[in-house]
Write a protein that holds these residues in place. Structure first.
Motif, short mmCIF file in Angstrom:
data_model
loop_
_atom_site.label_atom_id
_atom_site.label_comp_id
_atom_site.label_asym_id
_atom_site.label_seq_id
_atom_site.Cartn_x
_atom_site.Cartn_y
_atom_site.Cartn_z
N SER A 109 0.83 -1.21 0.00
CA SER A 109 0.00 0.00 0.00
C SER A 109 0.87 1.26 0.00
N ASP A 110 1.92 1.25 0.80
CA ASP A 110 2.82 2.39 0.84
C ASP A 110 3.50 2.61 -0.52
N ALA A 111 3.87 1.52 -1.18
CA ALA A 111 4.48 1.63 -2.50
C ALA A 111 3.48 2.18 -3.52
N ALA A 112 2.24 1.75 -3.41
CA ALA A 112 1.20 2.26 -4.31
C ALA A 112 0.97 3.76 -4.05
N HIS A 113 1.05 4.17 -2.80
CA HIS A 113 0.91 5.59 -2.48
C HIS A 113 2.06 6.39 -3.06
N ALA A 114 3.25 5.85 -2.99
CA ALA A 114 4.42 6.52 -3.58
C ALA A 114 4.24 6.68 -5.09
N ARG B 45 -5.06 -1.43 -2.75
CA ARG B 45 -4.09 -1.90 -1.74
C ARG B 45 -4.50 -1.46 -0.34
N ALA B 46 -4.90 -0.18 -0.20
CA ALA B 46 -5.30 0.34 1.10
C ALA B 46 -6.52 -0.41 1.63
N GLY B 47 -7.45 -0.73 0.78
CA GLY B 47 -8.62 -1.49 1.18
C GLY B 47 -8.26 -2.89 1.67
N GLU B 48 -7.30 -3.50 1.00
CA GLU B 48 -6.84 -4.83 1.41
C GLU B 48 -6.23 -4.77 2.80
N VAL B 49 -5.41 -3.75 3.05
CA VAL B 49 -4.78 -3.59 4.36
C VAL B 49 -5.86 -3.39 5.42
N GLN B 50 -6.80 -2.48 5.16
CA GLN B 50 -7.83 -2.19 6.15
C GLN B 50 -8.64 -3.44 6.50
N GLU C 130 -9.79 -8.50 15.29
CA GLU C 130 -10.87 -9.31 15.87
C GLU C 130 -10.34 -10.65 16.35
N GLU C 131 -9.45 -11.26 15.59
CA GLU C 131 -8.89 -12.56 15.95
C GLU C 131 -8.11 -12.51 17.27
N ILE C 132 -7.35 -11.44 17.46
CA ILE C 132 -6.50 -11.36 18.65
C ILE C 132 -7.16 -10.57 19.79
N GLY C 133 -8.33 -10.00 19.54
CA GLY C 133 -9.04 -9.28 20.57
C GLY C 133 -8.40 -7.97 21.00
N GLU C 134 -7.76 -7.30 20.05
CA GLU C 134 -7.13 -6.01 20.32
C GLU C 134 -7.86 -4.92 19.54
N PRO C 135 -7.80 -3.67 20.01
CA PRO C 135 -8.44 -2.58 19.27
C PRO C 135 -7.83 -2.43 17.87
N ARG C 136 -8.72 -2.24 16.91
CA ARG C 136 -8.30 -2.15 15.51
C ARG C 136 -7.28 -1.05 15.28
N ASN C 137 -7.49 0.11 15.90
CA ASN C 137 -6.57 1.23 15.67
C ASN C 137 -5.17 0.93 16.22
N GLN C 138 -5.09 0.16 17.29
CA GLN C 138 -3.78 -0.21 17.83
C GLN C 138 -3.07 -1.22 16.93
N VAL C 139 -3.84 -2.13 16.36
CA VAL C 139 -3.26 -3.09 15.41
C VAL C 139 -2.77 -2.35 14.17
N GLU C 140 -3.57 -1.43 13.67
CA GLU C 140 -3.16 -0.67 12.49
C GLU C 140 -1.87 0.11 12.76
N ALA C 141 -1.78 0.73 13.92
CA ALA C 141 -0.57 1.48 14.27
C ALA C 141 0.64 0.56 14.34
N ALA C 142 0.47 -0.62 14.90
CA ALA C 142 1.58 -1.58 15.01
C ALA C 142 2.03 -2.05 13.62
N VAL C 143 1.07 -2.28 12.74
CA VAL C 143 1.38 -2.71 11.37
C VAL C 143 2.17 -1.62 10.64
N LYS C 144 1.68 -0.38 10.72
CA LYS C 144 2.35 0.72 10.03
C LYS C 144 3.76 0.94 10.58
N LYS C 145 3.90 0.85 11.89
CA LYS C 145 5.22 1.04 12.50
C LYS C 145 6.20 -0.03 12.01
N ARG C 146 5.77 -1.29 12.03
CA ARG C 146 6.66 -2.37 11.60
C ARG C 146 6.96 -2.29 10.12
#
Length: 76
Positions: A16-21, A38-43, A51-67
């Protein structure tokens, strides 16, 4: 608990980041469409994983973007 997203999510975010570039380089209909897809696939994948790991979606998204954007250095 630190969220450790799977490599599949990291790869999706990087695509998704490459597509944005590409949009920034050549803002035409094709590059915009590719980035939206690509962004839709990520979301969608982040939502399912959160949902699988029982964590807030926004925190998972932040962790994914950071990594994806700031990978941990490997020992050399």
């Amino acid at each position: 608990m630190a969220i450790e997203p799977p490599s599949e999510l990291i790869d999706l975010q990087r695509a998704s980041d490459a597509a944005h570039a590409a949009v920034r380089q050549n803002p035409c209909d094709e590059t915009w469409a590719a980035w939206r897809e690509r962004a839709g696939e990520v979301q969608a994948a982040v939502t399912v994983y959160a949902e699988e790991i029982g964590e807030p979606r926004n925190q998972v998204e932040a962790a994914v973007k950071k990594r994806a954007r700031y990978p941990e250095p490997t020992g050399s």
